[in-house]
Scaffold this motif. Structure first.
Motif, PDB file in Angstrom:
ATOM      1  N   THR A  13      30.992  17.144  31.556  1.00 37.92           N
ATOM      2  CA  THR A  13      31.542  17.574  32.845  1.00 37.92           C
ATOM      3  C   THR A  13      30.873  18.851  33.337  1.00 37.92           C
ATOM      4  O   THR A  13      30.538  18.978  34.516  1.00 37.92           O
ATOM      5  CB  THR A  13      33.058  17.793  32.723  1.00 37.92           C
ATOM      6  OG1 THR A  13      33.685  16.581  32.301  1.00 37.92           O
ATOM      7  CG2 THR A  13      33.653  18.221  34.059  1.00 37.92           C
ATOM      8  N   ALA A  14      30.661  19.808  32.425  1.00 37.15           N
ATOM      9  CA  ALA A  14      30.066  21.086  32.812  1.00 37.15           C
ATOM     10  C   ALA A  14      28.648  20.898  33.325  1.00 37.15           C
ATOM     11  O   ALA A  14      28.254  21.521  34.334  1.00 37.15           O
ATOM     12  CB  ALA A  14      30.081  22.039  31.626  1.00 37.15           C
ATOM     13  N   ARG A  15      27.860  20.066  32.670  1.00 39.92           N
ATOM     14  CA  ARG A  15      26.462  19.869  33.084  1.00 39.92           C
ATOM     15  C   ARG A  15      26.370  19.120  34.414  1.00 39.92           C
ATOM     16  O   ARG A  15      25.556  19.457  35.275  1.00 39.92           O
ATOM     17  CB  ARG A  15      25.697  19.144  31.977  1.00 39.92           C
ATOM     18  CG  ARG A  15      25.358  20.074  30.815  1.00 39.92           C
ATOM     19  CD  ARG A  15      24.951  19.349  29.552  1.00 39.92           C
ATOM     20  NE  ARG A  15      24.472  20.295  28.544  1.00 39.92           N
ATOM     21  CZ  ARG A  15      25.274  21.029  27.784  1.00 39.92           C
ATOM     22  NH1 ARG A  15      26.594  20.935  27.928  1.00 39.92           N
ATOM     23  NH2 ARG A  15      24.787  21.883  26.903  1.00 39.92           N
ATOM     24  N   ILE A  16      27.189  18.096  34.574  1.00 40.99           N
ATOM     25  CA  ILE A  16      27.185  17.384  35.856  1.00 40.99           C
ATOM     26  C   ILE A  16      27.727  18.288  36.958  1.00 40.99           C
ATOM     27  O   ILE A  16      27.209  18.311  38.078  1.00 40.99           O
ATOM     28  CB  ILE A  16      28.009  16.093  35.760  1.00 40.99           C
ATOM     29  CG1 ILE A  16      27.371  15.131  34.749  1.00 40.99           C
ATOM     30  CG2 ILE A  16      28.115  15.416  37.122  1.00 40.99           C
ATOM     31  CD1 ILE A  16      28.168  13.876  34.505  1.00 40.99           C
ATOM     32  N   GLY A  17      28.757  19.061  36.625  1.00 36.22           N
ATOM     33  CA  GLY A  17      29.324  19.977  37.616  1.00 36.22           C
ATOM     34  C   GLY A  17      28.323  21.015  38.072  1.00 36.22           C
ATOM     35  O   GLY A  17      28.282  21.382  39.255  1.00 36.22           O
ATOM     36  N   LEU A  18      27.490  21.505  37.153  1.00 38.73           N
ATOM     37  CA  LEU A  18      26.463  22.480  37.517  1.00 38.73           C
ATOM     38  C   LEU A  18      25.455  21.867  38.485  1.00 38.73           C
ATOM     39  O   LEU A  18      25.078  22.474  39.493  1.00 38.73           O
ATOM     40  CB  LEU A  18      25.755  22.980  36.261  1.00 38.73           C
ATOM     41  CG  LEU A  18      24.691  24.066  36.461  1.00 38.73           C
ATOM     42  CD1 LEU A  18      25.307  25.316  37.078  1.00 38.73           C
ATOM     43  CD2 LEU A  18      24.010  24.394  35.126  1.00 38.73           C
ATOM     44  N   ALA A  19      25.011  20.641  38.186  1.00 38.87           N
ATOM     45  CA  ALA A  19      24.076  19.955  39.087  1.00 38.87           C
ATOM     46  C   ALA A  19      24.722  19.695  40.444  1.00 38.87           C
ATOM     47  O   ALA A  19      24.084  19.861  41.495  1.00 38.87           O
ATOM     48  CB  ALA A  19      23.622  18.639  38.452  1.00 38.87           C
ATOM     49  N   LYS A 151      37.451  27.676  36.196  1.00 36.80           N
ATOM     50  CA  LYS A 151      36.920  26.944  35.043  1.00 36.80           C
ATOM     51  C   LYS A 151      35.750  27.658  34.352  1.00 36.80           C
ATOM     52  O   LYS A 151      35.176  27.101  33.412  1.00 36.80           O
ATOM     53  CB  LYS A 151      36.447  25.552  35.495  1.00 36.80           C
ATOM     54  CG  LYS A 151      37.583  24.618  35.899  1.00 36.80           C
ATOM     55  CD  LYS A 151      38.442  24.248  34.706  1.00 36.80           C
ATOM     56  CE  LYS A 151      39.455  23.179  35.022  1.00 36.80           C
ATOM     57  NZ  LYS A 151      40.282  22.844  33.840  1.00 36.80           N
ATOM     58  N   LEU A 152      35.408  28.854  34.798  1.00 31.63           N
ATOM     59  CA  LEU A 152      34.228  29.519  34.262  1.00 31.63           C
ATOM     60  C   LEU A 152      34.248  29.689  32.741  1.00 31.63           C
ATOM     61  O   LEU A 152      33.231  29.424  32.080  1.00 31.63           O
ATOM     62  CB  LEU A 152      34.041  30.875  34.946  1.00 31.63           C
ATOM     63  CG  LEU A 152      32.700  31.565  34.721  1.00 31.63           C
ATOM     64  CD1 LEU A 152      31.543  30.661  35.144  1.00 31.63           C
ATOM     65  CD2 LEU A 152      32.648  32.883  35.491  1.00 31.63           C
ATOM     66  N   PRO A 153      35.356  30.085  32.123  1.00 38.42           N
ATOM     67  CA  PRO A 153      35.353  30.189  30.651  1.00 38.42           C
ATOM     68  C   PRO A 153      35.072  28.850  29.967  1.00 38.42           C
ATOM     69  O   PRO A 153      34.328  28.792  28.980  1.00 38.42           O
ATOM     70  CB  PRO A 153      36.769  30.690  30.336  1.00 38.42           C
ATOM     71  CG  PRO A 153      37.214  31.374  31.585  1.00 38.42           C
ATOM     72  CD  PRO A 153      36.620  30.581  32.694  1.00 38.42           C
ATOM     73  N   VAL A 154      35.663  27.774  30.496  1.00 39.25           N
ATOM     74  CA  VAL A 154      35.437  26.443  29.922  1.00 39.25           C
ATOM     75  C   VAL A 154      33.975  26.038  30.098  1.00 39.25           C
ATOM     76  O   VAL A 154      33.345  25.487  29.190  1.00 39.25           O
ATOM     77  CB  VAL A 154      36.369  25.402  30.582  1.00 39.25           C
ATOM     78  CG1 VAL A 154      36.082  24.002  30.055  1.00 39.25           C
ATOM     79  CG2 VAL A 154      37.826  25.777  30.360  1.00 39.25           C
ATOM     80  N   VAL A 155      33.422  26.313  31.272  1.00 44.91           N
ATOM     81  CA  VAL A 155      32.037  25.944  31.558  1.00 44.91           C
ATOM     82  C   VAL A 155      31.086  26.694  30.627  1.00 44.91           C
ATOM     83  O   VAL A 155      30.135  26.111  30.088  1.00 44.91           O
ATOM     84  CB  VAL A 155      31.698  26.237  33.035  1.00 44.91           C
ATOM     85  CG1 VAL A 155      30.205  26.058  33.298  1.00 44.91           C
ATOM     86  CG2 VAL A 155      32.505  25.335  33.963  1.00 44.91           C
ATOM     87  N   ARG A 156      31.322  27.971  30.423  1.00 44.92           N
ATOM     88  CA  ARG A 156      30.466  28.765  29.533  1.00 44.92           C
ATOM     89  C   ARG A 156      30.456  28.189  28.127  1.00 44.92           C
ATOM     90  O   ARG A 156      29.391  28.049  27.507  1.00 44.92           O
ATOM     91  CB  ARG A 156      30.943  30.206  29.509  1.00 44.92           C
ATOM     92  CG  ARG A 156      30.536  31.020  30.731  1.00 44.92           C
ATOM     93  CD  ARG A 156      31.121  32.417  30.651  1.00 44.92           C
ATOM     94  NE  ARG A 156      30.639  33.265  31.729  1.00 44.92           N
ATOM     95  CZ  ARG A 156      31.123  34.475  31.981  1.00 44.92           C
ATOM     96  NH1 ARG A 156      32.103  34.977  31.232  1.00 44.92           N
ATOM     97  NH2 ARG A 156      30.626  35.194  32.979  1.00 44.92           N
ATOM     98  N   ARG A 157      31.632  27.861  27.604  1.00 42.66           N
ATOM     99  CA  ARG A 157      31.699  27.292  26.250  1.00 42.66           C
ATOM    100  C   ARG A 157      30.982  25.951  26.187  1.00 42.66           C
ATOM    101  O   ARG A 157      30.250  25.666  25.232  1.00 42.66           O
ATOM    102  CB  ARG A 157      33.165  27.121  25.827  1.00 42.66           C
ATOM    103  CG  ARG A 157      33.887  28.423  25.514  1.00 42.66           C
ATOM    104  CD  ARG A 157      35.166  28.152  24.753  1.00 42.66           C
ATOM    105  NE  ARG A 157      36.068  27.296  25.501  1.00 42.66           N
ATOM    106  CZ  ARG A 157      36.997  27.746  26.352  1.00 42.66           C
ATOM    107  NH1 ARG A 157      37.134  29.048  26.571  1.00 42.66           N
ATOM    108  NH2 ARG A 157      37.786  26.902  26.998  1.00 42.66           N
ATOM    109  N   ALA A 158      31.183  25.140  27.217  1.00 45.43           N
ATOM    110  CA  ALA A 158      30.592  23.797  27.209  1.00 45.43           C
ATOM    111  C   ALA A 158      29.078  23.835  27.307  1.00 45.43           C
ATOM    112  O   ALA A 158      28.376  23.043  26.669  1.00 45.43           O
ATOM    113  CB  ALA A 158      31.172  22.970  28.353  1.00 45.43           C
ATOM    114  N   LEU A 159      28.555  24.787  28.097  1.00 45.21           N
ATOM    115  CA  LEU A 159      27.104  24.848  28.296  1.00 45.21           C
ATOM    116  C   LEU A 159      26.373  25.444  27.099  1.00 45.21           C
ATOM    117  O   LEU A 159      25.162  25.263  26.964  1.00 45.21           O
ATOM    118  CB  LEU A 159      26.781  25.660  29.550  1.00 45.21           C
ATOM    119  CG  LEU A 159      27.164  25.012  30.890  1.00 45.21           C
ATOM    120  CD1 LEU A 159      26.836  25.952  32.040  1.00 45.21           C
ATOM    121  CD2 LEU A 159      26.472  23.674  31.084  1.00 45.21           C
TER     122      LEU A 159
END
Length: 359
Positions: A13-19, A151-159
């Protein structure tokens, strides 16, 4: 309910969300540029050079929007299991987060779906598309910023964690799908891709090899453009001068290769010939660099009147075009004359011109 698909993962989710954030931001910024060009506030200025700039920005707008469609679908699929989490609401902050996601999803779908219909020039609705599309764009980009902040903390961990091979396969499929969607449609604005873009629209179709959005018949001007008594009026503080078509042809002529770049994303270059607007203004007793209001023979369309800012009226490549690709303008391309200015949206390249007024 348990979901075992490798796609259902914060890492995916984090990678697709970034794109998706990148493509949606590109789409928003370039769409904002197009809106400001067409409805300029006092502080905004748009240059006449380079002549291809609007072609690039609007092509980027449409192609980034097309790329966003498979990315959005893949992201929604990756978070689909969260709809079945229990309890549904875990307090006020969780309720606000879910509400923001609902607003984000609805606004994003509205922008992408209506944008796709606009590209196809199919309008199965009664509202004025540009105005509402612009307003909802601000809602969508605002919701994205809120969502990223939450969602920034979740995104950081996921990436920071590499996805497993099965999840990488889903990501590769997503990137490939988005890439294919772009390549399949990019020929509308990228000439080198026209032979491989099977879904590109409006590339080389129309009279004289150039696409047409609005025909002379649809504009209701066929009788007016055929009138032998047609005259162009140029109104300046020093009075009004009128020109017949023969008189316009007797003035010094300028030829230029300029693109027509439409808000739907298609664009195509052509060779235009006619009287440069600076030359015409000087001949009529005015000065280049003066803003000019342009009036069309078309009375029913919302683009029957346009305004050329001073930076365009002083540019020698801004033409009152009389010919297209070495031929007299076809009625559908604006006969007896039309405006062709560098780096302008096609909707502002007024056809069937009958009057110019300096402001």
């Amino acid at each position: 309910m348990r979901f075992r698909s490798p796609a259902h993962s914060d890492r995916v989710t984090a990678r697709i969300g970034l794109a998706l954030a990148v493509t949606f931001t590109l789409c928003f910024v370039t769409g904002l540029i197009s809106h400001l060009i067409q409805h300029p506030p006092s502080w905004f200025g748009w240059p006449s050079r380079p002549v291809w700039l609007y072609r690039v920005t609007q092509g980027t707008h449409v192609l980034s929007g097309i790329a966003s469609i498979p990315l959005l679908l893949a992201k929604l699929w990756s978070v689909f299991p969260k709809l079945f989490e229990r309890p549904v609401l875990r307090g006020l902050p969780h309720a606000l987060e879910r509400l923001s996601i609902l607003v984000l999803s609805a606004a994003a779908f509205f922008e992408l779906v209506t944008g796709l219909f606009n590209v196809a020039q199919n309008y199965p609705w009664t509202f004025y598309f540009p105005q509402l599309h612009y307003a909802v764009g601000w809602v969508a980009i605002g919701a994205i910023l809120v969502h990223v902040a939450v969602k920034l903390p979740v995104v950081r961990r996921a990436l920071t964690t590499e996805p497993e091979p099965s999840r990488r396969a889903f990501l590769r499929t997503t990137w490939l799908t988005a890439g294919v969607a772009v390549v399949a449609t990019a020929g509308a604005t990228v000439p080198l891709l026209r032979n491989v873009s099977g879904l590109s629209w409006r590339s080389g179709k129309g009279p004289q090899g150039l696409p047409v959005n609005r025909t002379a018949a649809a504009a209701g001007v066929l009788d007016a453009v055929r009138d032998p008594n047609w005259r162009l009026s140029v109104v300046t503080p020093n009075g009004t001068k009128t020109y017949s078509l023969d008189q316009l042809r007797s003035l010094p002529q300028t030829s230029a290769g300029l693109p027509i770049a439409c808000v739907e994303g298609w664009s195509q270059s052509a060779r235009w010939s006619g009287v440069s607007l600076p030359e015409l203004l000087r001949h009529a007793g005015s000065s280049p660099g003066t803003p000019v209001r342009v009036f069309s023979l078309e009375k029913t369309g919302i683009y029957g009147i346009s305004e050329l800012p001073g930076r365009h009226t002083e540019d020698e490549l801004t033409l009152l075009a009389l010919e297209l690709n070495g031929e007299i303008l076809d009625a559908d391309h604006g006969f007896p004359c039309r405006i062709i200015a560098p780096n302008r949206p096609g909707v502002l390249q007024t056809k069937w011109v009958t009057r110019l007024e300096t402001l």
